[in-house]
Design a protein around this motif. Structure first.
Motif, PDB file in Angstrom:
ATOM      1  N   ALA A   1      -8.924  -0.923  -0.145  1.00  0.00           N
ATOM      2  CA  ALA A   1      -7.996   0.193  -0.301  1.00  0.00           C
ATOM      3  C   ALA A   1      -8.704   1.426  -0.852  1.00  0.00           C
ATOM      4  O   ALA A   1      -8.480   2.558  -0.383  1.00  0.00           O
TER       5      ALA A   1
ATOM      6  N   PHE B   1       0.837  -1.202   0.000  1.00  0.00           N
ATOM      7  CA  PHE B   1       0.000   0.000   0.000  1.00  0.00           C
ATOM      8  C   PHE B   1       0.874   1.253   0.000  1.00  0.00           C
ATOM      9  O   PHE B   1       2.056   1.204   0.354  1.00  0.00           O
TER      10      PHE B   1
ATOM     11  N   LEU C   1      -3.021   1.594  -3.774  1.00  0.00           N
ATOM     12  CA  LEU C   1      -2.556   0.206  -3.847  1.00  0.00           C
ATOM     13  C   LEU C   1      -1.382   0.160  -4.830  1.00  0.00           C
ATOM     14  O   LEU C   1      -1.558   0.356  -6.034  1.00  0.00           O
TER      15      LEU C   1
END
Length: 308
Positions: A277, A233, A284
């Motif tokens: 996300a 992430f 991401l």
């Protein structure tokens, strides 16, 4: 069937080297015969090539029983043992002529076959050298050449690339691929890349018993219990939030903002991770599911065996 093994057992004293195994190899197939050291691979191959008698069960090669019709069986088999037995004092061409004569070849037919097999096995430049002067890679080529000299229908190769360097391994692997186009091949190996590159099917033996017998892709699917996904992430995330995604079994932080996620194979969790996300406005950066390899499968199937 080119090879049919049924309820095969071999006992040495009080030890069962092979315990009631059965498998078949169709004409034209390449079978990878895998297992830890001491699993029973070489013993099975020695029975199939008429070097050892079984304690129980049967082995047929090209429809011929290895006990009742052993002389005929040998005519249909080319065999390269794990420890390649060569007459080191002989020259390459001389040795292949000698082996050809053992198989009943003579005259122009013998000379033509030796010429063909020297070319096929890449021995042209080495044909007038003594075998003792050859590298191990070329000695393996000579071993393959002697196994092929009588043009057998079945090739049985026991650890054909043991002790070779990476370049030699690739050379022998390509050679096996080329010569096996019209033959049935069984070979044992500890090198999983060879199995994936060459084999149609795999038989895995452990402690004398067969623990898998299937096509490679099918074997990967049936032994795969979980999916492992690496996710990166752009900023920190709440691990508990990832764990709440349906199908996620475990979350492990492996680097800053990078996680290893173990998930059930029953549900593909990758879309849910992407949506998670997006809902948190987190970038991401990467998402990759670990591929199941034949090496993973081998390790899973042979836990507790004598792995080299």
């Amino acid at each position: 069937m080119s090879i049919s093994v049924k309820n095969l057992t071999k006992v040495f004293g009080q030890q069962k080297a092979i315990d009631n195994i059965s498998f078949e190899v169709k004409k034209g197939e390449i079978l990878g015969f895998l297992g830890p050291n001491g699993a029973g691979k070489s013993t099975t191959m020695k029975i199939a090539t008429c070097y050892l008698p079984p304690t129980e069960g049967t082995v047929e090669v090209c429809g011929l029983d290895v006990i009742e019709e052993s002389v005929e069986v040998r005519k249909h088999i080319g065999y390269l043992p794990e420890h390649n037995p060569l007459y080191l004092e002989m020259y390459v061409r001389e040795y292949l002529h000698f082996i050809g004569k053992i198989y009943g070849l003579s005259g122009k037919k013998l000379k033509s076959r030796v010429d063909d097999i020297i070319s096929l096995c890449g021995l042209t430049k080495e044909q007038n050298k003594k075998i003792e002067a050859l590298s191990k890679g070329y000695r393996q080529r000579v071993g393959l050449a002697q196994a092929l000299i009588h043009d057998p229908e079945v090739l049985i190769l026991d650890e054909p690339t043991t002790g070779l360097d990476p370049n030699q391994i690739v050379e022998i692997r390509n050679l096996i691929k080329n010569i096996s186009q019209d033959k049935t091949v069984i070979f044992s190996t500890h090198i999983m890349q060879e199995v994936q590159a060459l084999c149609d099917k795999v038989v895995v033996i452990n402690n004398g018993k067969i623990v898998a017998n299937d096509e490679i892709n099918q074997l990967k699917n049936t032994t795969r219990k979980v999916a492992v996904i690496t996710v990166e992430f752009g900023s920190e995330v709440d691990e508990n939030g990832l764990k709440e995604i349906e199908g996620v079994l475990e979350v492990e932080k492996i680097q800053q903002n990078k996680y290893s996620i173990t998930a059930s194979i029953e549900k593909d969790v990758r879309p849910a991770i992407f949506n998670y996300a997006a809902s948190k406005n987190i970038t991401l950066l990467g998402l990759q599911q670990e591929e199941v390899t034949i090496e993973n499968v081998f390790q899973e199937l042979t836990k507790g065996g004598k792995v080299e």
